[in-house]
Write an enzyme that holds these catalytic residues in place. Structure first.
Site, PDB file in Angstrom:
ATOM      1  N   TYR A 218      50.195 108.494  75.644  1.00  0.00           N
ATOM      2  CA  TYR A 218      50.904 107.044  75.728  1.00  0.00           C
ATOM      3  C   TYR A 218      51.988 107.588  77.296  1.00  0.00           C
ATOM      4  O   TYR A 218      53.085 108.303  76.707  1.00  0.00           O
ATOM      5  CB  TYR A 218      51.719 106.656  74.752  1.00  0.00           C
ATOM      6  CG  TYR A 218      51.007 106.352  73.371  1.00  0.00           C
ATOM      7  CD1 TYR A 218      49.514 105.983  73.775  1.00  0.00           C
ATOM      8  CD2 TYR A 218      51.676 106.186  72.400  1.00  0.00           C
ATOM      9  CE1 TYR A 218      48.998 105.777  72.446  1.00  0.00           C
ATOM     10  CE2 TYR A 218      50.887 105.831  71.193  1.00  0.00           C
ATOM     11  CZ  TYR A 218      49.562 105.705  71.340  1.00  0.00           C
ATOM     12  OH  TYR A 218      48.920 105.328  69.950  1.00  0.00           O
TER      13      TYR A 218
ATOM     14  N   HIS B  74      43.666 112.306  67.634  1.00  0.00           N
ATOM     15  CA  HIS B  74      43.631 110.812  68.188  1.00  0.00           C
ATOM     16  C   HIS B  74      42.026 110.736  68.138  1.00  0.00           C
ATOM     17  O   HIS B  74      41.658 109.512  67.897  1.00  0.00           O
ATOM     18  CB  HIS B  74      44.149 111.104  69.707  1.00  0.00           C
ATOM     19  CG  HIS B  74      44.735 109.871  70.149  1.00  0.00           C
ATOM     20  ND1 HIS B  74      45.755 109.668  71.134  1.00  0.00           N
ATOM     21  CD2 HIS B  74      44.746 108.625  69.678  1.00  0.00           C
ATOM     22  CE1 HIS B  74      46.112 108.369  71.175  1.00  0.00           C
ATOM     23  NE2 HIS B  74      45.378 107.696  70.395  1.00  0.00           N
TER      24      HIS B  74
ATOM     25  N   PRO C  98      48.876  95.907  63.651  1.00  0.00           N
ATOM     26  CA  PRO C  98      49.302  94.867  62.350  1.00  0.00           C
ATOM     27  C   PRO C  98      49.430  93.474  62.768  1.00  0.00           C
ATOM     28  O   PRO C  98      49.284  92.669  62.119  1.00  0.00           O
ATOM     29  CB  PRO C  98      49.970  95.646  61.601  1.00  0.00           C
ATOM     30  CG  PRO C  98      50.982  96.306  62.684  1.00  0.00           C
ATOM     31  CD  PRO C  98      50.005  96.799  63.693  1.00  0.00           C
ATOM     32  N   LEU C  99      49.888  93.289  64.356  1.00  0.00           N
ATOM     33  CA  LEU C  99      50.147  92.160  64.680  1.00  0.00           C
ATOM     34  C   LEU C  99      49.009  91.509  65.683  1.00  0.00           C
ATOM     35  O   LEU C  99      49.333  90.638  66.213  1.00  0.00           O
ATOM     36  CB  LEU C  99      51.542  92.062  65.136  1.00  0.00           C
ATOM     37  CG  LEU C  99      52.541  92.530  64.373  1.00  0.00           C
ATOM     38  CD1 LEU C  99      54.006  92.731  65.275  1.00  0.00           C
ATOM     39  CD2 LEU C  99      52.883  91.450  63.192  1.00  0.00           C
ATOM     40  N   GLY C 100      47.831  92.160  65.574  1.00  0.00           N
ATOM     41  CA  GLY C 100      46.617  91.737  66.394  1.00  0.00           C
ATOM     42  C   GLY C 100      47.044  91.659  67.943  1.00  0.00           C
ATOM     43  O   GLY C 100      46.863  90.568  68.598  1.00  0.00           O
TER      44      GLY C 100
ATOM     45  N   GLY D 134      49.837  91.504  68.919  1.00  0.00           N
ATOM     46  CA  GLY D 134      50.811  90.156  69.454  1.00  0.00           C
ATOM     47  C   GLY D 134      50.432  88.646  69.195  1.00  0.00           C
ATOM     48  O   GLY D 134      51.034  87.772  69.053  1.00  0.00           O
ATOM     49  N   PHE D 135      49.028  88.521  68.973  1.00  0.00           N
ATOM     50  CA  PHE D 135      48.316  87.407  68.763  1.00  0.00           C
ATOM     51  C   PHE D 135      49.144  86.948  67.316  1.00  0.00           C
ATOM     52  O   PHE D 135      49.646  85.538  67.439  1.00  0.00           O
ATOM     53  CB  PHE D 135      47.021  87.277  68.729  1.00  0.00           C
ATOM     54  CG  PHE D 135      46.508  85.874  68.660  1.00  0.00           C
ATOM     55  CD1 PHE D 135      46.102  85.046  69.814  1.00  0.00           C
ATOM     56  CD2 PHE D 135      46.078  85.593  67.219  1.00  0.00           C
ATOM     57  CE1 PHE D 135      45.813  83.707  69.321  1.00  0.00           C
ATOM     58  CE2 PHE D 135      45.328  84.210  67.174  1.00  0.00           C
ATOM     59  CZ  PHE D 135      45.377  83.415  68.374  1.00  0.00           C
TER      60      PHE D 135
HETATM   61  N1  LIG Z   1      45.579 105.728  66.861  1.00  0.00           N
HETATM   62  C1  LIG Z   1      45.238 105.130  67.731  1.00  0.00           C
HETATM   63  O1  LIG Z   1      44.207 105.324  68.420  1.00  0.00           O
HETATM   64  C2  LIG Z   1      46.000 103.842  68.085  1.00  0.00           C
HETATM   65  C3  LIG Z   1      45.550 102.634  68.732  1.00  0.00           C
HETATM   66  C4  LIG Z   1      46.217 101.487  68.835  1.00  0.00           C
HETATM   67  C5  LIG Z   1      47.407 101.325  68.451  1.00  0.00           C
HETATM   68  N2  LIG Z   1      48.085 102.633  67.740  1.00  0.00           N
HETATM   69  C6  LIG Z   1      49.302 102.389  67.075  1.00  0.00           C
HETATM   70  O2  LIG Z   1      49.602 101.150  66.342  1.00  0.00           O
HETATM   71  C7  LIG Z   1      50.685 100.560  66.828  1.00  0.00           C
HETATM   72  C8  LIG Z   1      50.794  99.133  66.860  1.00  0.00           C
HETATM   73  O3  LIG Z   1      49.603  98.594  67.856  1.00  0.00           O
HETATM   74  P1  LIG Z   1      50.204  97.654  69.094  1.00  0.00           P
HETATM   75  O4  LIG Z   1      51.308  98.014  69.514  1.00  0.00           O
HETATM   76  O5  LIG Z   1      48.886  97.866  70.042  1.00  0.00           O
HETATM   77  O6  LIG Z   1      49.814  96.295  68.452  1.00  0.00           O
HETATM   78  P2  LIG Z   1      50.538  95.226  67.480  1.00  0.00           P
HETATM   79  O7  LIG Z   1      51.442  96.130  66.962  1.00  0.00           O
HETATM   80  O8  LIG Z   1      49.386  94.442  66.721  1.00  0.00           O
HETATM   81  O9  LIG Z   1      51.293  94.130  68.627  1.00  0.00           O
HETATM   82  C9  LIG Z   1      52.023  94.853  69.506  1.00  0.00           C
HETATM   83  C10 LIG Z   1      52.479  93.465  70.239  1.00  0.00           C
HETATM   84  O10 LIG Z   1      53.086  92.510  69.728  1.00  0.00           O
HETATM   85  C11 LIG Z   1      54.375  92.204  70.246  1.00  0.00           C
HETATM   86  N3  LIG Z   1      55.540  92.024  68.859  1.00  0.00           N
HETATM   87  C12 LIG Z   1      56.009  93.071  68.136  1.00  0.00           C
HETATM   88  N4  LIG Z   1      56.454  92.304  67.184  1.00  0.00           N
HETATM   89  C13 LIG Z   1      56.713  91.190  67.407  1.00  0.00           C
HETATM   90  C14 LIG Z   1      57.294  90.191  67.129  1.00  0.00           C
HETATM   91  N5  LIG Z   1      58.003  90.271  65.806  1.00  0.00           N
HETATM   92  N6  LIG Z   1      57.223  88.963  67.708  1.00  0.00           N
HETATM   93  C15 LIG Z   1      56.688  88.810  68.676  1.00  0.00           C
HETATM   94  N7  LIG Z   1      56.006  89.833  69.271  1.00  0.00           N
HETATM   95  C16 LIG Z   1      56.060  90.892  68.673  1.00  0.00           C
HETATM   96  C17 LIG Z   1      54.948  93.309  71.214  1.00  0.00           C
HETATM   97  O11 LIG Z   1      55.785  93.067  72.097  1.00  0.00           O
HETATM   98  P3  LIG Z   1      56.648  93.692  73.022  1.00  0.00           P
HETATM   99  O12 LIG Z   1      55.983  95.183  73.218  1.00  0.00           O
HETATM  100  O13 LIG Z   1      56.787  93.001  74.216  1.00  0.00           O
HETATM  101  O14 LIG Z   1      57.934  93.933  72.420  1.00  0.00           O
HETATM  102  C18 LIG Z   1      53.483  93.672  71.699  1.00  0.00           C
HETATM  103  O15 LIG Z   1      53.074  92.976  72.652  1.00  0.00           O
HETATM  104  C19 LIG Z   1      50.986 101.241  68.621  1.00  0.00           C
HETATM  105  O16 LIG Z   1      52.105 101.079  68.747  1.00  0.00           O
HETATM  106  C20 LIG Z   1      50.522 102.592  68.176  1.00  0.00           C
HETATM  107  O17 LIG Z   1      51.444 103.385  67.715  1.00  0.00           O
HETATM  108  C21 LIG Z   1      47.339 103.670  67.266  1.00  0.00           C
END
Ligand SMILES: NC(=O)c1ccc[n+]([C@@H]2O[C@H](COP(=O)([O-])OP(=O)(O)OC[C@H]3O[C@@H](n4cnc5c(N)ncnc54)[C@H](OP(=O)(O)O)[C@@H]3O)[C@@H](O)[C@H]2O)c1
Length: 332
Positions: A58, A124, A219-221, A223-224
């Site tokens: 990252y 990873h 888990p938040l899709g 952000g969707f």
């Molecule tokens: N092992 C792997 O290969 C792998 C792959 C993907 C992800 N991951 C892990 O999973 C974690 C989560 O995945 P992700 O960050 O891609 O997706 P996510 O958690 O589904 O969504 C992140 C998005 O949601 C927004 N957000 C978060 N909380 C919010 C809230 N309460 N209200 C409105 N918007 C909100 C964030 O905005 P802002 O950023 O603008 O705050 C960001 O754009 C990653 O950080 C990473 O640690 C691991």
């Protein structure tokens, strides 16, 4: 915050973790702010969201450097999870699972994180050129050397669609069975959310019956599911959603009923409850060892997401979420 245990060593972490990826990677770089990210990490730890999920790629590297600035001051408050095995090249991201590389990468992560031990070291991606037992064996040596406390395996990449998800996860389970012979798996990280539930079929049950922690990625899709994104709003070129089939204006509009459904459930729990919190509470309800790692770089979202650990969905709520339409837009 409620604590959950993962792995044979029953490592305890806050039920909701913090995904640190958006602070330095995958989402538009122009919106990344180091100071705001640092405040977000500190706030997570204050609230008991102890699991900080990062990776050496990252940035690359800058996400670990950022966390190092926090860990230097308050190592004992955090449970740090980082990853090895992917390298950012000029054109492509490449896998490297060679034992010598894994050893060097671990030392480099420890330096950047300003710590002498990594709580969870995750592979990873398995390197197709190297038998996974060899890579895992090198990671196990790091546990024996005291540089790492436990090992995890990532299985991200179902990319939408129940069939492709199950194919990926059946292959993942076969790999997990192989590496379990070498050293215990403490956690698996894979996508799990209201709009990507594929892991519920086989992978999560496999982990749950073994007490293996399940880190729910995205888990938040992306952000969707928070309901804060508008169809047609557009994404910067370096934002993963600019190329994601579920984030075209058409698909975002088509998937709105999912957000509407989450909002309806949220409203039953009070005006202050948000779709994001329902999405996280749904994830938490899928298993005793599930720890969602919502990604954010904003302190206010950290606070909102951490509060989801207190939200208890009723059987009626869960049934209503289960009846929501499946997501449209897949990579298949
Ligand atoms: N092992 C792997 O290969 C792998 C792959 C993907 C992800 N991951 C892990 O999973 C974690 C989560 O995945 P992700 O960050 O891609 O997706 P996510 O958690 O589904 O969504 C992140 C998005 O949601 C927004 N957000 C978060 N909380 C919010 C809230 N309460 N209200 C409105 N918007 C909100 C964030 O905005 P802002 O950023 O603008 O705050 C960001 O754009 C990653 O950080 C990473 O640690 C691991």
């Amino acid at each position: 915050m409620e604590r959950r245990t993962i792995g044979a060593g029953a490592l305890a972490v806050g039920a909701v973790g913090l995904g640190c990826m958006p602070m330095s990677w995958a989402y538009s770089t122009s919106r990344q702010r180091g100071d705001e990210s640092l405040r977000a990490v500190h706030r997570a730890l204050d609230l008991g969201a102890t699991l900080l999920d990062t990776a050496d790629m990252y940035g690359p590297f800058t996400n670990e450097l950022l966390l190092g600035r926090v860990l230097k001051e308050r190592r004992s408050d955090a449970f740090v999870s980082t990853k090895v095995g992917l390298l950012v090249g000029e054109q492509h991201i490449v896998a490297n699972g060679r034992p010598g590389y894994v050893r060097r990468a671990c030392d480099a992560s420890l330096r950047r994180l300003q710590t002498d031990v990594i709580d969870l070291y995750q592979l990873h991606r398995a390197d197709p050129e190297v038998p996974v037992e060899e890579t895992w064996g090198a990671m196990a040596e790091l546990v024996r050397a005291g540089k790492v406390r436990a090992l995890g395996f990532c299985a991200v990449g179902a990319r939408g669609g129940r069939r492709s998800g199950n194919r990926l996860y059946d292959a993942t389970i076969r790999q997990l069975q192989r590496i379990q012979q070498v050293f215990p798996v403490s956690a698996v990280e894979a996508e799990l959310s209201v709009w990507s539930p594929e892991a519920l079929d086989t992978l999560l049950p496999w982990c749950e019956t073994r007490g293996i922690g399940f880190l729910a990625a995205m888990p938040l899709g992306n952000g969707f599911l928070t309901g804060t994104l508008t169809p047609g709003q557009g994404f910067e070129r370096d934002d993963l959603r600019a190329r994601h089939p579920r984030f075209t204006a058409e698909m975002m509009a088509a998937n709105q009923p999912i957000v509407v459904g989450l909002r309806r459930v949220a409203a039953r729990h009070g005006d202050h409850v948000t779709p994001a919190q329902v999405a996280l509470a749904w994830t938490l309800a899928q298993g005793r060892h599930v720890v969602p790692v919502p990604g954010t770089k904003h302190e206010r979202w950290v606070v909102e997401n951490a509060a989801a650990a207190r939200l208890r969905l009723s059987p009626q709520d869960l049934a209503e979420v289960a009846r929501l339409p499946g997501a449209q837009g897949s990579w298949e």
